[in-house]
Design an enzyme around this catalytic site. Structure first.
Site, PDB file in Angstrom:
ATOM      1  N   ASP A  42       1.006  -1.240   0.108  1.00 53.27           N
ATOM      2  CA  ASP A  42       0.137   0.058   0.036  1.00 53.27           C
ATOM      3  C   ASP A  42       0.826   1.195  -0.038  1.00 53.27           C
ATOM      4  OD1 ASP A  42      -2.190  -2.002   0.477  1.00 53.27           O
ATOM      5  OD2 ASP A  42      -2.031  -1.707   2.454  1.00 53.27           O
ATOM      6  N   ASP A 100      -1.637   7.662   3.358  1.00 48.68           N
ATOM      7  CA  ASP A 100      -1.791   8.755   2.236  1.00 48.68           C
ATOM      8  C   ASP A 100      -1.040  10.012   2.814  1.00 48.68           C
ATOM      9  OD1 ASP A 100      -2.911   9.731  -0.094  1.00 48.68           O
ATOM     10  OD2 ASP A 100      -3.513  11.227   1.012  1.00 48.68           O
ATOM     11  N   ILE A 155     -11.583   3.025   6.202  1.00 52.42           N
ATOM     12  CA  ILE A 155     -10.029   2.727   5.950  1.00 52.42           C
ATOM     13  C   ILE A 155      -9.640   3.362   4.484  1.00 52.42           C
ATOM     14  CG2 ILE A 155     -10.090   0.858   7.499  1.00 52.42           C
ATOM     15  CD1 ILE A 155      -9.902  -0.956   5.084  1.00 52.42           C
ATOM     16  N   TRP A 174     -17.908  -3.548   2.204  1.00 58.03           N
ATOM     17  CA  TRP A 174     -18.798  -2.706   2.956  1.00 58.03           C
ATOM     18  C   TRP A 174     -19.668  -1.438   1.890  1.00 58.03           C
ATOM     19  CZ3 TRP A 174     -15.520  -5.011   6.343  1.00 58.03           C
ATOM     20  CH2 TRP A 174     -16.357  -5.674   7.414  1.00 58.03           C
ATOM     21  N   GLU A 209     -11.916  -1.145  -3.065  1.00 60.06           N
ATOM     22  CA  GLU A 209     -11.352  -0.411  -2.020  1.00 60.06           C
ATOM     23  C   GLU A 209     -10.033   0.142  -2.494  1.00 60.06           C
ATOM     24  OE1 GLU A 209     -10.007  -3.637   0.736  1.00 60.06           O
ATOM     25  OE2 GLU A 209      -8.605  -4.462  -0.699  1.00 60.06           O
TER      26      GLU A 209
END
Length: 322
Positions: A42, A100, A155, A174, A209
């Site tokens: 990530d 981020d 998230i 979700w 996501e």
């Protein structure tokens, strides 16, 4: 979802390797060759004003890598010396995910998520730094949270400024990708923020996501990771994109299919040794856009590594990796 334990990943990879004759798909380019510390998950990358490149990632207390040239990367420890105490409200280990990094108002802002696998009892936090270097961050607390009663998961944050406002895209499973407006002074969600819906899948578990939004020309481009990460060479992550003239959507792909109805153009997927490409972000360097992501190396027991590709823009406005 962007959650990673190296030991568990390597254990899974050890029992389920891809065939060594995996076919290379020449439609997708290989990542730029890099050296040094390649292991990452990530990634968010920036060329700091002080000179070096930095990459922050899931793993450690937000793991850090530094580079002088964008090619040779060295381990630089962690963003934090120890987890802020409030992280333990969301997992037992104080383990943060999916940072981020951005620069605004004279300082660097590092957003991140804390949660546990399989729950949307989650929080996004933020820290600030004058330099953006590891060890210089001051945590500023929670930005936005979600609970098990919500239909989204707080998230995978990603920041963008648009029309004089500050926005944060986020989301994982979700019902997919969401967005809220932030207060530019505090960097946190405005009181009573509307939760906009940007992208989802038509079927459970809504496997999309890790959003990242880029402005190019008159469009906002929403990049997201689809399908499953975190299973080494069994990962099926891939990166898709849609665009909109409004930062809050609606986003559509090149055929006009809505991202809220499962649409999205493939930008990059696994090919050859580079399995499960995703966890992406975009950064600018010397006038060019670059896509940063992780892949699982099928020739190295499924170890997650840093992928970097130049991001070009076609005449029709759609992005392509080089």
């Amino acid at each position: 979802m962007k959650r990673f334990r190296l030991a568990a990943l390597l254990a899974a990879a050890a029992v389920a390797l891809l065939p060594t004759t995996a076919r290379a798909d020449t439609a997708y380019p290989d990542p730029r060759p890099i050296t040094g510390q390649e292991i990452i998950h990530d990634p968010t990358v920036s060329h700091l004003k002080s000179g070096p490149y930095v990459a922050y990632s899931t793993g450690g207390i937000i793991g850090a890598r530094l580079s002088d040239d964008g090619t040779q990367w060295d381990d630089a420890g962690n963003a934090f010396a120890e987890p802020p105490s409030w992280w333990y409200e969301y997992n037992d280990t104080g383990d943060p995910w999916a940072p981020d990094l951005s620069y605004r108002a004279g300082r660097y802002w590092l957003y991140y998520a804390v949660s546990s696998w399989g729950t949307n009892h989650s929080a996004i936090g933020v820290a600030t730094s004058p330099s953006g270097l590891p060890g210089t961050w001051t945590d500023q607390g929670k930005v936005f949270t979600s609970e098990t009663s919500d239909t989204w998961n707080a998230i995978d944050p990603a920041l963008i400024q648009a029309d004089g406002k500050l926005w944060m895209a986020f989301g994982s499973y979700w019902t997919g990708i969401r967005m809220v407006e932030l207060d530019p002074k505090t960097g946190k969600a405005v009181t009573g923020a509307t939760v906009h819906h940007l992208a989802t899948r038509p079927d459970a578990p809504y496997a999309v996501e890790g959003p990242y939004i880029v402005k190019h020309g008159r469009y906002y481009y929403l990049f997201a990771s689809y399908d499953a990460c975190c299973s080494g060479v069994n990962s099926t992550y891939k990166i898709k994109v849609g665009r909109s003239t409004s930062v809050t959507g609606p986003y559509v792909d090149s055929t006009g299919a809505a991202l809220l109805e499962g649409g999205g153009d493939l930008v990059l997927e696994g090919h050859g040794r580079y399995v499960g490409t995703g966890g992406q972000s975009v950064f600018q360097d010397k006038g060019a856009d670059w896509l940063a992501y992780h892949y699982y190396d099928a020739e190295d027991d499924g170890t997650p590594k840093l992928g970097l590709n130049k991001l070009s823009w076609q005449k029709n406005g759609w992005p392509v990796v080089r």
